[in-house]
Design an enzyme around this catalytic site. Structure first.
Site, PDB file in Angstrom:
ATOM      1  N   GLU A 311      19.101 -15.282   3.297  1.00 37.32           N
ATOM      2  CA  GLU A 311      19.663 -16.622   2.922  1.00 37.32           C
ATOM      3  C   GLU A 311      21.141 -16.733   3.184  1.00 37.32           C
ATOM      4  O   GLU A 311      21.798 -15.984   2.619  1.00 37.32           O
ATOM      5  CB  GLU A 311      19.278 -16.713   1.261  1.00 37.32           C
ATOM      6  CG  GLU A 311      17.714 -16.488   1.041  1.00 37.32           C
ATOM      7  CD  GLU A 311      16.858 -17.507   1.176  1.00 37.32           C
ATOM      8  OE1 GLU A 311      17.456 -18.731   1.312  1.00 37.32           O
ATOM      9  OE2 GLU A 311      15.759 -17.422   1.034  1.00 37.32           O
ATOM     10  N   GLU A 726     -34.324  12.911   1.077  1.00 40.04           N
ATOM     11  CA  GLU A 726     -34.672  13.345  -0.246  1.00 40.04           C
ATOM     12  C   GLU A 726     -34.233  14.720  -0.265  1.00 40.04           C
ATOM     13  O   GLU A 726     -34.408  15.542   0.607  1.00 40.04           O
ATOM     14  CB  GLU A 726     -36.264  13.304  -0.186  1.00 40.04           C
ATOM     15  CG  GLU A 726     -36.963  12.093  -0.087  1.00 40.04           C
ATOM     16  CD  GLU A 726     -37.001  11.146  -1.421  1.00 40.04           C
ATOM     17  OE1 GLU A 726     -36.426  11.748  -2.403  1.00 40.04           O
ATOM     18  OE2 GLU A 726     -37.088   9.984  -1.228  1.00 40.04           O
TER      19      GLU A 726
END
Length: 1306
Positions: A311, A726
């Site tokens: 700024e 499984e």
């Protein structure tokens, strides 16, 4: 908090006092001579508007061509260029390996103007200055300066406006550019078309390896650094720290410390609160105030670029007299920040064998959770503050390398080069840098020569085997996500019924994004809550991969070459009620709603009536968003690998083979053979003594039927090949047994991941620009299962070794076929597709190989050719565009798609609204013609309408695809081009958008959305001859459909239904009164047929592509049919046209001639009587023959003046033969038994409009006939009717009286 990042609070009294001073300053600037920098001749006396700035930059680039290059990264909304000046001693525009890139961006907010000016001054200073400091900077740095990111806003702002109250901050679409970038904490809802400046900037950032950046603003005086927002979005006061917080503070201080005002920390801006100060002139962005969608965070997170926001002044747009002071304040700071690009560590990453640079290698700094990547030449610049660091480099296909104890000083940059050894290359090697020579650890190198068992014995093994409840699992996952941030990402795909997260741990060398060419793999465990072995094994696997990455070559190779996703628990709710020691029970198996998740997915053979569960929907959504290649679903209760299909059409135990049966068997064996008990094939001898699985694998349906299973859905609806594993006979074994399960399955788990690297992989590329082609179709001859390319054009096709013919096709491209030999490891095969060209179309279009010198004859010949048995088939083959329909369009998407068609094809389309629905949604109509909007009396018109029933949107999608198909081929395919040139085509894709918005995908029999919001069925909200023509048109459509003509729909609700020829009279099938068809037939003289395309109202989007394929030829057949029948003109003996003459066909149907005397009517093939009656003229009768293969028969009827009855017309009494019948053409097997419905729905209504009555004037649906007789009914719009759409309220003033064919689709 005055800043350019957010408009400050306005203190009127303070600004009034300041404006008095500013006015005096402005007056002084007007009266004083121009101020200039004495040293470099920079004019600081005035602002530069866009034209001034452009001229200045062009002049500087021309004058300093050896140092400067001017280019634009894009344009603003108002088409102003976003200029960038590149400044470097390296010839501008050429690559400069090893030289860091720095950028400044100014004027992001148009009214914050100091930044724009000081950057223009900086450009001049760098190019004109004679400062040795500048020379050193340019020799070592590539500098890019963009003075104005928002030139449109600047042009609107006002000099002297310090607070921004006069406007100009936002762009020309009133969008704040610093709130429009992608944000890490929340989505930013901004349309890219509204912020082209942001789109251009994002692209520029991603395409360049910028190291440091400054974003210049105004409104305060402070240096702000990331993060700009936080996950909690607290407005002020929350310090949101980035991983590189120390570096950012260092950069911010370097700027602030050289700025005379900023370094004080007390800018004393007019609207600052007394307590607002900034220690050292810097602030964390979010601590100052929260900004979502900011550019500085985007640079850091998406571009590896360290950007801070600066700024520069309290006043946003100060008088020009202030500019000289601002330049003096900022000049040293601007130079200092650029110099800081040379801190930290820099060097090259090279291939140890080839010596070439390795691009996209990942630079990992220990204890800093932010990685950067190397550039195209293997170069990198990693900003670091002074200290000692351990840095690791990881690259796909290479062994990672770590250099320890790298000393970083403030200046100069520490040079550190990495040399990576390709995986599988020579053994010992050293890494040399200018600071240290490090030999790779003996453990790393030595493991390459060990046997598999010896190597794995040296790997880190999980230590803590226990059952993890949800809280325990959650903590463990977060622990590893925190400790191994460089290779992990913990995320959730949704929630369970009880709101537990469905966690996924991603393990990858580049977590968080899909890497081009790298396959995606997943494991899912605990789908049944009481089957827990998979859950614990996956937690063990996460631990194993994390600990061994970088030290174990096998793990390192897997993680660097594969993006691995692990979901330990898909059913966390069920787990919480399951019990340890449960061998084969059911408690906890289902989710909290008591539904079995592995019976909850859509099935190809059976309709799943159970409501889809949140866990199911979450996983489906996850799979649709991620291009998974391979997956395993871990279960318990047996010991076997189960592969598709899981069920069959009859629901019996039988081998249900998928098209990819061979690869599924290979994948299953890869897991089973590493698990000795599984491979033996006798899993649970005490429970199931007779059960045997050869080699430990089985086809799912050959074991038992599982309708609604997840593995089949993966295969049928995504690119992912999934098997079900499984893992043991005990569903919930005791914790003491868990080490045994890990030891038994570890090799299998790792080996299965490796299978993702089998078959064929590569890219589908555009020959023009080299970019990847998304959603291209990859087909393997004799394997009926096509796949799609991912967003970057990359694809993976799992195949067993062999020789294959692979074809790749994509919409708008010429297909390519290659013979590919697949070996054990994946072979890379790229397909580069060329776009469709006129030459290609002509050479593949047998219909058009012979032309005629006479245009009319040429078109007649085309119609005849297209009407032949193979004509339309050849036309489709000559139009090789793959319109892959993969999703439905809601109202917003539909609107955008129609606008997209018009924007991309403005020369042949016109988009207009016919009116609005009850809920104020537009009823869109898209005209396709070579002269859209023009009134062309001699052209027939065909109208297609869809979406009368909102719950049956298939017709909408077909019409969108059909519209795009026609547009794409205009000018490319001569047959389609000619059909468009000779026809007015109007498409109305959705008559009931309100109903469509509430309808749900996958609901086959639901009536939700069928009516409009007032409960009106729009197909019964109409007031209610020519049977032979209607039946003929229905037959034409049916015969051009691959299944319809067979006459056996096979819908689940009525599997025995038989419809001869696929055509039936509506009243004989599903009769109902007041339909739109009957209205059109009776009052519009617009014969209409209904086409039912699929058994399900709202089938899943994956089925759209096949439906489009089945209906494309039939749709085109209607375009051909509109040019058949009878076309004629009625004139007097002098050749003058007779308007509004009555044309009576076969003593039944009556139509009127247009103002130009024309008529056009569709007739079934055969002989027909044509009577012409006109007031004041003698009656004429003609007989014509209409062919099914010829263009419309032409007929000119010349009538003579009738004086026998004092100029009055002869009266002809005709007995009307209207039957009030219509025909429905029915799709027999759109998807066989995969759809089920109470009735066969999801219909497309085709209305073939032959002519108008004398009361109609350009009404869209030809429903203005007999308006006087039915005025009361037409005015029923107040009750929610759509009749206003179908009457004079929404007239199409561009339509001619020669409208011929109209199609309406539900």
């Amino acid at each position: 908090m005055a800043s350019g990042r957010r408009r400050p609070r306005f203190d009127g009294a303070a600004w009034a006092r300041r404006l008095v001073s500013l006015s005096a300053l402005m007056l002084f600037s007007v009266l004083s001579p121009a101020a200039a920098d004495d040293e470099s001749g920079i004019d600081t006396s005035r602002y530069y508007n866009y034209q001034n700035m452009t001229e200045l930059l062009r002049g500087l680039a021309a004058a300093h061509g050896s140092l400067a290059r001017l280019f634009s990264i894009g344009q603003s909304v108002e088409k102003r260029s976003l200029w960038v000046m590149e400044i470097s001693t390296t010839p501008p525009g050429l690559p400069s390996p090893g030289k860091p890139k720095f950028k400044y961006v100014g004027n992001m907010h148009g009214d914050e103007t100091v930044s724009r000016q000081v950057l223009l001054y900086l450009i001049q200073y760098l190019l004109r200055g004679r400062d040795p400091r500048v020379d050193r900077l340019l020799d070592a740095t590539d500098i890019y300066i963009l003075p104005s990111m928002n030139p449109d806003g600047f042009e609107r702002s006002v000099e002297g406006d310090c607070s921004g109250e006069q406007g100009g901050r936002n762009n020309a679409r009133n969008k704040d550019l610093n709130r429009s970038f992608s944000d890490q904490f929340e989505p930013v809802d901004v349309d890219g078309a509204d912020v082209p400046e942001v789109v251009a900037m994002e692209k520029w950032i991603k395409e360049n390896k910028f190291v440091v950046s400054g974003n210049l603003h105004g409104g305060s005086v402070v240096a702000s650094y990331p993060y700009d927002d936080s996950i909690i979005h607290k407005e002020i006061g929350y310090y949101s720290k980035s991983p590189d917080d120390e570096v950012f503070k260092y950069l911010a201080k370097s700027y602030a410390s050289k700025h005379p005002v900023m370094k004080t920390g007390t800018p004393h801006c007019a609207n600052d609160t007394p307590e607002e100060t900034f220690k050292d002139g810097i602030t964390n962005g979010a601590e100052w105030y929260d900004v979502s969608g900011g550019m500085q965070d985007y640079n850091y997170l998406q571009g590896d670029c360290f950007e801070i926001v600066l700024e520069l002044s309290c006043c946003k747009y100060p008088p020009a007299s202030e500019l000289s002071k601002e330049w003096d304040n900022n000049r040293d700071s601007l130079l200092t920040l650029m110099e800081k690009v040379h801190i930290g560590v820099a060097g090259f990453v090279t291939d140890a064998v080839l010596g070439s640079g390795i691009p996209n290698a990942i630079i990992v700094v220990a204890d800093i959770d932010h990685n950067i990547t190397t550039g195209n030449f293997g170069d990198f610049h990693r900003l670091l503050v002074p200290g000692t660091y351990n840095i690791t480099v990881v690259a796909q296909g290479y062994m990672p390398e770590t250099i320890f104890n790298i000393e970083v000083v403030e200046s100069p940059v520490t040079q550190c080069n990495f040399t990576l050894q390709p995986l599988g290359a020579a053994d010992n090697h050293t890494v040399e840098t200018t600071t240290t020579v490090v030999t790779s650890t003996a453990e790393n190198i030595g493991t390459q020569n060990l046997s598999e068992d010896e190597r794995q014995s040296k790997a880190f093994e999980p230590e803590n085997f226990r059952h993890h409840n949800y809280a325990d699992m959650e903590i463990l996952l977060r622990k590893y996500a925190t400790e191994y941030r460089a290779i992990t990402r913990l995320y959730t795909v949704g929630k369970s019924v009880k709101q537990k997260n469905l966690y996924v741990m991603e393990i990858s060398d580049n977590p968080g994004r899909h890497e081009m060419g790298e396959p995606e793999f997943k494991y899912i465990g605990n789908m049944h809550g009481n089957e827990v072995v998979g859950r614990e094994l996956l937690l063990n696997l996460i631990e194993y991969l994390c600990h061994n990455f970088g030290t174990d070559p096998e793990v390192t190779n897997l993680v660097t070459k594969t993006r691995i996703h692990i979901m330990p628990s898909m059913n966390p709710d069920g787990y919480e009620i399951a019990k340890e020691g449960d061998m084969n029970g059911m408690v906890g198996r289902n989710n909290s709603n008591n539904f079995d998740l592995n019976r909850n997915f859509p099935d190809q053979f059976f309709q799943i009536t159970d409501p889809q569960q949140p866990e199911t929907l979450a996983v489906m959504d996850w799979l649709n968003k991620t291009p998974f290649v391979l997956s395993a679903n871990l279960h318990g209760g047996s010991l076997v690998v189960n592969y598709p299909y899981d069920d069959d059409a009859d629901g019996i135990i039988v081998y249900s083979k998928s098209p990819d049966d061979a690869i599924f068997r290979q994948l299953s064996l890869a897991f089973a053979k590493e698990n000795s008990p599984m491979f033996e094939g006798h899993p649970c001898k005490t429970i199931y003594p007779s059960e045997y699985f050869a080699q430990g694998i089985t086809n799912g349906a050959n074991w038992y039927n599982v309708p609604g299973g997840m593995q089949d859905w993966n295969y049928l609806h995504t690119n992912c090949f999934e098997v079900t594993i499984e893992l043991g006979c005990y569903k919930f074994p005791y914790a003491k047994d868990l080490p045994k399960y890990w030891k038994q399955n570890k090799k299998s788990l790792l080996q299965f991941i490796k299978q993702v690297h089998h078959g064929v992989k590569g890219f589908v590329l555009d020959a023009t620009n080299g970019k990847g082609i998304y959603n291209a179709t990859i087909s393997v001859a004799e394997v009926s299962h096509p796949l799609r390319s991912a967003k970057d054009g990359d694809y993976w096709r799992l195949l067993v070794p062999g020789v294959y013919k692979i074809t790749v096709s994509a919409r708008g491209y010429i297909p390519m076929t290659r013979n590919v030999t697949v070996v054990e490891a994946a072979v890379e095969v790229n397909f580069t597709l060329s776009r469709v060209t006129d030459e290609y179309v002509i050479s593949h279009d047998p219909v058009l190989t012979n032309s005629s010198a006479e245009p009319g004859k040429e078109f007649e010949k085309l119609i005849k050719s297209l009407s032949s048995e193979e004509g339309l088939k050849h036309l489709i083959l000559s139009a090789p565009v793959d319109l892959s329909l993969y999703r439905y369009h809601d109202y917003k998407d539909l609107s955008e798609a129609l606008r997209g068609l018009h924007n991309n094809y403005p020369a042949i389309t016109k988009l207009r609204s016919l009116g609005q629905s009850t809920e104020v949604r537009q009823i869109w109509a898209l005209e396709i013609s070579n002269k859209p909007g023009a009134k062309e009396l001699a052209k027939p018109k065909i109208k297609f309408v869809a979406g009368v029933h909102g719950n049956a949107p298939v017709g909408t999608e077909l019409l969108l695809a059909f519209a795009e198909f026609l547009c794409i081929h205009y000018g490319k395919n001569q047959a389609i081009t000619k059909l468009i040139e000779e026809t007015k085509i109007v498409i109305v894709p959705s008559v009931n958008p309100d109903g469509r918005e509430i309808a749900q995908e996958g609901q086959c029999i639901s009536k939700v959305g069928m009516t409009n919001v007032h409960g009106k069925d729009l197909d019964t909200d109409f007031i209610v001859e020519n049977e032979k023509t209607l039946k003929y048109l229905a037959t034409v459509y049916s015969n051009n459909h691959p299944k319809m003509y067979l006459g056996h729909p096979g819908c689940p609700n009525n599997t025995d239904e038989s419809i001869p020829g696929g055509v039936v009279r509506g009243a004989q099938w599903h009769g109902h009164m007041y339909s739109m068809k009957d209205f059109s037939v009776t009052y519009g003289h617009c014969p209409e047929i209904t086409v039912y395309t699929v058994c399900c109202n709202f089938p899943h989007a994956k089925e759209l592509s096949a439906i489009w394929h089945d209906n494309k030829k039939s749709l085109l057949s209607m375009l051909v049919e509109v040019h058949k029948g009878l076309r004629g003109k009625v004139t007097d003996k002098a050749g003058n046209p007779i308007p509004r003459a009555n044309i009576i066909l076969n003593e039944g149907v009556k139509i009127l001639t247009s103002e130009a005397g024309y008529f056009h009517v569709l007739l079934a093939p055969g002989s027909h009587d044509v009577d012409a009656l006109a007031e004041g003229y003698q009656h004429q009768r003609k007989q014509v023959t209409v062919s099914s293969f010829e263009a419309a028969t032409s007929l000119v009827i010349v009538v003579e003046v009738d004086n026998k009855l004092f100029g009055l017309p002869r009266e002809l009494v005709v007995t009307a033969a209207g039957t009030n019948w219509y025909y429905d053409a029915v799709v027999l097997v759109a998807y066989g038994a995969t759809m089920s419905a109470i009735i066969v729905t999801a219909c497309i209504v085709w209305c073939v409009c032959s002519i108008k009555s004398n009361h109609q004037k350009d009404g869209f649906h030809r429903l203005r006939q007999h308006r006087d007789e039915y005025e009361d009914e037409i005015r029923m719009m107040s009750m929610g009717s759509k009749k206003s759409l179908l009457s004079s309220e929404f007239q199409d003033e561009t339509e001619s009286d020669e409208d011929t064919l109209y199609v309406n689709k539900h």
